[in-house]
Design an enzyme around this catalytic site. Sequence first.
Site, PDB file in Angstrom:
ATOM      1  N   TYR A 155       0.823  -1.207   0.000  1.00 24.14           N
ATOM      2  CA  TYR A 155       0.000   0.000   0.000  1.00 24.14           C
ATOM      3  C   TYR A 155       0.859   1.260   0.000  1.00 24.14           C
ATOM      4  O   TYR A 155       1.880   1.302   0.681  1.00 24.14           O
ATOM      5  CB  TYR A 155      -0.905   0.024   1.241  1.00 24.14           C
ATOM      6  CG  TYR A 155      -1.749   1.270   1.276  1.00 24.14           C
ATOM      7  CD1 TYR A 155      -2.924   1.336   0.543  1.00 24.14           C
ATOM      8  CD2 TYR A 155      -1.337   2.404   1.986  1.00 24.14           C
ATOM      9  CE1 TYR A 155      -3.678   2.490   0.525  1.00 24.14           C
ATOM     10  CE2 TYR A 155      -2.095   3.564   1.967  1.00 24.14           C
ATOM     11  CZ  TYR A 155      -3.263   3.608   1.245  1.00 24.14           C
ATOM     12  OH  TYR A 155      -4.002   4.754   1.210  1.00 24.14           O
TER      13      TYR A 155
ATOM     14  N   TRP B 102       1.474   5.599  -1.783  1.00 20.76           N
ATOM     15  CA  TRP B 102       1.243   6.605  -2.816  1.00 20.76           C
ATOM     16  C   TRP B 102       2.257   6.585  -3.949  1.00 20.76           C
ATOM     17  O   TRP B 102       2.000   7.112  -5.020  1.00 20.76           O
ATOM     18  CB  TRP B 102       1.220   7.992  -2.168  1.00 20.76           C
ATOM     19  CG  TRP B 102      -0.140   8.353  -1.718  1.00 20.76           C
ATOM     20  CD1 TRP B 102      -0.833   7.796  -0.682  1.00 20.76           C
ATOM     21  CD2 TRP B 102      -1.012   9.340  -2.299  1.00 20.76           C
ATOM     22  NE1 TRP B 102      -2.067   8.384  -0.585  1.00 20.76           N
ATOM     23  CE2 TRP B 102      -2.192   9.334  -1.559  1.00 20.76           C
ATOM     24  CE3 TRP B 102      -0.880  10.229  -3.358  1.00 20.76           C
ATOM     25  CZ2 TRP B 102      -3.265  10.183  -1.856  1.00 20.76           C
ATOM     26  CZ3 TRP B 102      -1.928  11.080  -3.652  1.00 20.76           C
ATOM     27  CH2 TRP B 102      -3.120  11.049  -2.910  1.00 20.76           C
TER      28      TRP B 102
HETATM   29  N1  LIG Z   1      -1.397   8.618  12.323  1.00 21.21           N
HETATM   30  C1  LIG Z   1      -1.790   8.676  11.059  1.00 21.21           C
HETATM   31  N2  LIG Z   1      -1.302   7.815  10.159  1.00 21.21           N
HETATM   32  C2  LIG Z   1      -1.682   7.873   8.875  1.00 21.21           C
HETATM   33  C3  LIG Z   1      -2.610   8.852   8.443  1.00 21.21           C
HETATM   34  C4  LIG Z   1      -3.138   9.746   9.417  1.00 21.21           C
HETATM   35  O1  LIG Z   1      -3.982  10.600   9.123  1.00 21.21           O
HETATM   36  N3  LIG Z   1      -2.688   9.641  10.706  1.00 21.21           N
HETATM   37  N4  LIG Z   1      -2.980   8.893   7.138  1.00 21.21           N
HETATM   38  C5  LIG Z   1      -2.953   7.639   6.405  1.00 21.21           C
HETATM   39  C6  LIG Z   1      -3.183   7.823   4.985  1.00 21.21           C
HETATM   40  S1  LIG Z   1      -4.616   8.627   4.558  1.00 21.21           S
HETATM   41  C7  LIG Z   1      -2.364   7.330   4.026  1.00 21.21           C
HETATM   42  S2  LIG Z   1      -2.866   7.387   2.394  1.00 21.21           S
HETATM   43  C8  LIG Z   1      -1.079   6.680   4.370  1.00 21.21           C
HETATM   44  C9  LIG Z   1       0.023   7.062   3.372  1.00 21.21           C
HETATM   45  O2  LIG Z   1       1.082   6.217   3.494  1.00 21.21           O
HETATM   46  P1  LIG Z   1       2.083   5.968   2.266  1.00 21.21           P
HETATM   47  O3  LIG Z   1       1.416   6.186   0.970  1.00 21.21           O
HETATM   48  O4  LIG Z   1       2.723   4.659   2.495  1.00 21.21           O
HETATM   49  O5  LIG Z   1       3.132   7.123   2.500  1.00 21.21           O
HETATM   50  P2  LIG Z   1       4.236   7.742   1.564  1.00 21.21           P
HETATM   51  O6  LIG Z   1       5.197   8.414   2.475  1.00 21.21           O
HETATM   52  O7  LIG Z   1       3.607   8.566   0.508  1.00 21.21           O
HETATM   53  O8  LIG Z   1       4.950   6.471   0.938  1.00 21.21           O
HETATM   54  C10 LIG Z   1       5.319   6.408  -0.384  1.00 21.21           C
HETATM   55  C11 LIG Z   1       6.643   5.679  -0.500  1.00 21.21           C
HETATM   56  O9  LIG Z   1       6.917   5.442  -1.879  1.00 21.21           O
HETATM   57  C12 LIG Z   1       8.255   5.819  -2.178  1.00 21.21           C
HETATM   58  N5  LIG Z   1       8.295   6.132  -3.602  1.00 21.21           N
HETATM   59  C13 LIG Z   1       7.992   7.297  -4.231  1.00 21.21           C
HETATM   60  N6  LIG Z   1       8.113   7.170  -5.568  1.00 21.21           N
HETATM   61  C14 LIG Z   1       8.482   5.895  -5.806  1.00 21.21           C
HETATM   62  C15 LIG Z   1       8.753   5.152  -7.001  1.00 21.21           C
HETATM   63  O10 LIG Z   1       8.668   5.642  -8.114  1.00 21.21           O
HETATM   64  N7  LIG Z   1       9.076   3.839  -6.843  1.00 21.21           N
HETATM   65  C16 LIG Z   1       9.187   3.241  -5.616  1.00 21.21           C
HETATM   66  N8  LIG Z   1       9.532   1.962  -5.566  1.00 21.21           N
HETATM   67  N9  LIG Z   1       8.957   3.935  -4.474  1.00 21.21           N
HETATM   68  C17 LIG Z   1       8.601   5.227  -4.576  1.00 21.21           C
HETATM   69  C18 LIG Z   1       8.546   6.958  -1.237  1.00 21.21           C
HETATM   70  O11 LIG Z   1       9.914   7.172  -1.061  1.00 21.21           O
HETATM   71  C19 LIG Z   1       7.822   6.469   0.037  1.00 21.21           C
HETATM   72  O12 LIG Z   1       8.666   5.622   0.784  1.00 21.21           O
HETATM   73  O13 LIG Z   1      -0.693   7.056   5.691  1.00 21.21           O
HETATM   74  C20 LIG Z   1      -1.708   6.784   6.648  1.00 21.21           C
HETATM   75  N10 LIG Z   1      -1.187   6.985   7.980  1.00 21.21           N
HETATM   76  N1  LIG Z   2      -0.278  18.404   2.083  1.00 25.20           N
HETATM   77  C1  LIG Z   2      -0.783  17.164   2.128  1.00 25.20           C
HETATM   78  N2  LIG Z   2      -2.039  16.945   1.672  1.00 25.20           N
HETATM   79  C2  LIG Z   2      -2.570  15.696   1.734  1.00 25.20           C
HETATM   80  C3  LIG Z   2      -1.836  14.588   2.218  1.00 25.20           C
HETATM   81  C4  LIG Z   2      -0.505  14.856   2.705  1.00 25.20           C
HETATM   82  O1  LIG Z   2       0.202  13.934   3.164  1.00 25.20           O
HETATM   83  N3  LIG Z   2      -0.021  16.139   2.638  1.00 25.20           N
HETATM   84  N4  LIG Z   2      -2.402  13.344   2.221  1.00 25.20           N
HETATM   85  C5  LIG Z   2      -3.516  13.096   1.306  1.00 25.20           C
HETATM   86  C6  LIG Z   2      -4.245  11.883   1.671  1.00 25.20           C
HETATM   87  S1  LIG Z   2      -3.513  10.380   1.341  1.00 25.20           S
HETATM   88  C7  LIG Z   2      -5.483  11.880   2.191  1.00 25.20           C
HETATM   89  S2  LIG Z   2      -6.280  10.416   2.504  1.00 25.20           S
HETATM   90  C8  LIG Z   2      -6.173  13.123   2.489  1.00 25.20           C
HETATM   91  C9  LIG Z   2      -6.822  13.059   3.857  1.00 25.20           C
HETATM   92  O2  LIG Z   2      -7.656  14.125   4.036  1.00 25.20           O
HETATM   93  P1  LIG Z   2      -8.385  14.304   5.436  1.00 25.20           P
HETATM   94  O3  LIG Z   2      -8.895  13.001   5.889  1.00 25.20           O
HETATM   95  O4  LIG Z   2      -9.325  15.395   5.299  1.00 25.20           O
HETATM   96  O5  LIG Z   2      -7.119  14.699   6.291  1.00 25.20           O
HETATM   97  P2  LIG Z   2      -6.697  14.906   7.793  1.00 25.20           P
HETATM   98  O6  LIG Z   2      -5.641  15.952   7.680  1.00 25.20           O
HETATM   99  O7  LIG Z   2      -6.345  13.640   8.448  1.00 25.20           O
HETATM  100  O8  LIG Z   2      -7.971  15.446   8.537  1.00 25.20           O
HETATM  101  C10 LIG Z   2      -8.598  16.674   8.238  1.00 25.20           C
HETATM  102  C11 LIG Z   2      -8.960  17.358   9.518  1.00 25.20           C
HETATM  103  O9  LIG Z   2      -9.945  16.595  10.219  1.00 25.20           O
HETATM  104  C12 LIG Z   2      -9.908  17.037  11.545  1.00 25.20           C
HETATM  105  N5  LIG Z   2     -10.370  15.969  12.420  1.00 25.20           N
HETATM  106  C13 LIG Z   2      -9.676  14.898  12.865  1.00 25.20           C
HETATM  107  N6  LIG Z   2     -10.451  14.147  13.678  1.00 25.20           N
HETATM  108  C14 LIG Z   2     -11.641  14.761  13.756  1.00 25.20           C
HETATM  109  C15 LIG Z   2     -12.865  14.472  14.424  1.00 25.20           C
HETATM  110  O10 LIG Z   2     -13.011  13.492  15.135  1.00 25.20           O
HETATM  111  N7  LIG Z   2     -13.890  15.339  14.227  1.00 25.20           N
HETATM  112  C16 LIG Z   2     -13.793  16.440  13.445  1.00 25.20           C
HETATM  113  N8  LIG Z   2     -14.868  17.200  13.276  1.00 25.20           N
HETATM  114  N9  LIG Z   2     -12.645  16.743  12.818  1.00 25.20           N
HETATM  115  C17 LIG Z   2     -11.596  15.913  12.963  1.00 25.20           C
HETATM  116  C18 LIG Z   2      -8.484  17.410  11.856  1.00 25.20           C
HETATM  117  O11 LIG Z   2      -8.448  18.654  12.533  1.00 25.20           O
HETATM  118  C19 LIG Z   2      -7.819  17.442  10.499  1.00 25.20           C
HETATM  119  O12 LIG Z   2      -7.059  18.608  10.280  1.00 25.20           O
HETATM  120  O13 LIG Z   2      -5.275  14.216   2.474  1.00 25.20           O
HETATM  121  C20 LIG Z   2      -4.493  14.252   1.277  1.00 25.20           C
HETATM  122  N10 LIG Z   2      -3.831  15.536   1.252  1.00 25.20           N
HETATM  123 MO   LIG Z   3      -4.731   8.726   2.211  1.00 25.28          MO
END
Ligand SMILES: Nc1nc2c(c(=O)[nH]1)N[C@H]1C(S)=C(S)[C@@H](COP(=O)(O)OP(=O)(O)OC[C@H]3O[C@@H](n4cnc5c(=O)[nH]c(N)nc54)[C@H](O)[C@@H]3O)O[C@H]1N2
Ligand SMILES: Nc1nc2c(c(=O)[nH]1)N[C@H]1C(S)=C(S)[C@@H](COP(=O)(O)OP(=O)(O)OC[C@H]3O[C@@H](n4cnc5c(=O)[nH]c(N)nc54)[C@H](O)[C@@H]3O)O[C@H]1N2
Ligand SMILES: [Mo]
Length: 749
Positions: free
Chosen positions: A114, A116
């Site tokens: 899993y 990005w």
């Molecule tokens: N506590 C907490 N944890 C969270 C979240 C949260 O809100 N709170 N959010 C969650 C969410 S929504 C998501 S989507 C996940 C995201 O988690 P990930 O998608 O696993 O996070 P990334 O850091 O984007 O990991 C991408 C990896 O791919 C590598 N990479 C980039 N380009 C390439 C390429 O071309 N080839 C290869 N082989 N590798 C490459 C990068 O170096 C990096 O290691 O995290 C989750 N974790």
């Molecule tokens: N710059 C940047 N943008 C991103 C990403 C990144 O890594 N960097 N990740 C991308 C990815 S993979 C995803 S999935 C999306 C995720 O997008 P979201 O799920 O919207 O992202 P979060 O930043 O986890 O949460 C948004 C806000 O929800 C609020 N929140 C948290 N818990 C609660 C709750 O219980 N109640 C209420 N009312 N609010 C709450 C927090 O204050 C937080 O700032 O973002 C994407 N956009």
């Molecule tokens: Mo995500």
Amino acid sequence: MTDITDLPLTSFHWGCYRVETQDGEVTALHPFEEDPDPSPIGQGYVGVLNGPDRITAPMVRKSWLDGGPGTAGDLRGRDGFVEISWEEAEQLVAAELTRVTKTHGNESIFAGSYGWASAGRFHHAQGHLKRFLNVLGGFTKSVNTYSLAAGEVILPHVLGGAEFIYDATSWQSIIENCDLMVAFGGLPVKNAMIGQGGLGAHRTGPALLEAKAAGVEFVNVSPLRSDVMETLGADWLAPRPSTDAALMIGLAHVLLGEGLIDRAFLDRYTVGFDHFAAYLTGETDGIPKTADWASDICGLPAETIRDLARRMAQGRTMISLAWALTRQDHGEQNFWLGTVLAAMLGQIGLPGGGVGFGYGAVNTVGLERPSPRFQALPQGRNKVKTFIPVARITDMLENPGGYFDYNGKRYNFPDTRLIWWAGGNPFHHHQDLNRLRRAWARPETVIVNDWCWNSLAQHADIVLPCTTPLERNDITLSPRDPYVLMMEKVVDPAGQARDDYDIFRGIARHLGIESAYSQDRDTDSWIRWLYEKSRQSATRADIELPPFDTLRQTGWHKMPVPQAPHVMLSKFRADPELHPLRTPSGKIEIVSEKIASFGYADCPGHPTWMDPLEWLGAAQSDQLHLISNQPKNKLHSQLDHGPLSQADRVAHHEPAMIHPSDAADRGIQDGDVIRVFNDRGACLCGAILSDAIRPGVVQVSTGAWYRPDEETNLCRNGNPNVLCADKGTSKLGQGPTAHSCLVRIERLE
Ligand SMILES: Nc1nc2c(c(=O)[nH]1)N[C@H]1C(S)=C(S)[C@@H](COP(=O)(O)OP(=O)(O)OC[C@H]3O[C@@H](n4cnc5c(=O)[nH]c(N)nc54)[C@H](O)[C@@H]3O)O[C@H]1N2
Ligand SMILES: Nc1nc2c(c(=O)[nH]1)N[C@H]1C(S)=C(S)[C@@H](COP(=O)(O)OP(=O)(O)OC[C@H]3O[C@@H](n4cnc5c(=O)[nH]c(N)nc54)[C@H](O)[C@@H]3O)O[C@H]1N2
Ligand SMILES: [Mo]
């Protein structure tokens, strides 16, 4: 200086840039001229391609190389690495795959992988890994996303499909018709900077300003004031985190009690309302779910709840639900309840009203999009049927042969012998990292393709160094984005780094499956093939794309934006008999007989408030609720080592935002180094004091590279996932619950 538009163009998940180089080094990334609201994240690449954290040659963990597969797994993350040649690496991996598949079967390979990865239609790391392993007989995969697993599983039961997440009513429709946008979890524009697969022009920020100018009012329901941009003048309501379900049930009670519901809509388009109403009034359990009841749970004054319900019923209201609301214990309930509220208001399928999932999550939600089906790299067929819900990885590693419940069925965990990750970082994204690390010691072999020495690469046995988008040609074809762009290679690969495609091709050669994997196409012919297939598909959707060679010359093409603003579920509203939903009843399921039939105590047959595992309502007086939301200066852990992310560090640690009153109670001052901790782990952060956060809440963005101290496991960089609990949202969705987490903080002397 040269005209910026003469510079080569490339694309990332956070936007497109013209790239300036000097002596083979990237020196600046200039925003794409079409982008009205470019993201700063691209600057994070300056200086890192050839920096100290770059992986420049294939590497093998020392004990694994000395002792073979299965040796000293507990040293992963602490062992040294030995450089080997590509030829040796290919042979090593080929031999290990042969051993594992022969001895334990393909099911023992976990390649959910899993993550990005990077933008670009061809160089999609997971796509290549899966295609490669499918040729070899398959692998155990993962289903759903960390982003909103609980939402992806509940929506098919309620609305008949998960596609509604991306099918949102468009910004234009909101600008023209909406009166009030109630944003649970806010509309953070820094999040909407991101669009999967790359994007041409950022829309969310400008669209919100247009909506404001058109008179739309905003309510920000969130622990953070900054979750809705200041200029929108939103009302800020900050309930206790993880209590939105109670708040929404309270709102529903007010709507019902004050006769503000649309009976005709409920009768024609939904099932089960009366049963849910009996839950609201307390007829079923003796507890009326009044505004006062909700107030006790969520901490907002009852009068505020009543006012909000009345305001929502006064005009055209869009209920916006952040994906974050699903990333918490019982996260299924929020998407279900938001939909039920919109149904009670009778506005689903009307322009500018109803419900939307993730308007502030990614740029893609709310776009007025042309929708040709773009061709992806064919992955072939996976003969192995074993899977896990994505966030159950530690459970899988801890319980080979054990079982898990998921969406109405019971399944078994495989016995994992080999893990292969390409394009994701579980040591960033998974919860309870110290527990993951212990379980991660168990498999015999871990292979990782990555380009930098992040926490994942450090925890591998065999490290295969890959290129970044700046070091290869590709094409951006993102479903739902109107731009099609060529991505140009701007610098040579660092050291011996190879494209993932070439990495797999080299290994395939040793296994005698090269042609089956590569189809004997080189990168350029694959890109051309992907484009031509996509172009044909566009033609069928009446969208004309230029010939490949024209696109290569012009660099990019914008598809025309449809005239009529998109309204989610408008066809269903117009004629529910002709366009029924794909739910069992064909209608919106306020009660789901199917979910009820699963008999899950943590996800009953109608939306229900259930105490989360960890929340302020059950906290000790010195505990705080941790919100680990998305970082503004990077995408997850990507480019954490880059200049943009590092510039925001406070005393070398990830910032932790706390309310001045909580800081005063603990003798913490702005800029202090603090220890954030609970029973699961601890990390160091730099304190930032602000009244833009609800008292009782601490916010630490995700993304800092996990760097546990050898003896104490303390993460010095400040990765909040050492703190978050690793528990499924419910037996239904089994999604991650990162946002339901209690911690303590103390000043570090
Ligand atoms: N506590 C907490 N944890 C969270 C979240 C949260 O809100 N709170 N959010 C969650 C969410 S929504 C998501 S989507 C996940 C995201 O988690 P990930 O998608 O696993 O996070 P990334 O850091 O984007 O990991 C991408 C990896 O791919 C590598 N990479 C980039 N380009 C390439 C390429 O071309 N080839 C290869 N082989 N590798 C490459 C990068 O170096 C990096 O290691 O995290 C989750 N974790
Ligand atoms: N710059 C940047 N943008 C991103 C990403 C990144 O890594 N960097 N990740 C991308 C990815 S993979 C995803 S999935 C999306 C995720 O997008 P979201 O799920 O919207 O992202 P979060 O930043 O986890 O949460 C948004 C806000 O929800 C609020 N929140 C948290 N818990 C609660 C709750 O219980 N109640 C209420 N009312 N609010 C709450 C927090 O204050 C937080 O700032 O973002 C994407 N956009
Ligand atoms: Mo995500």
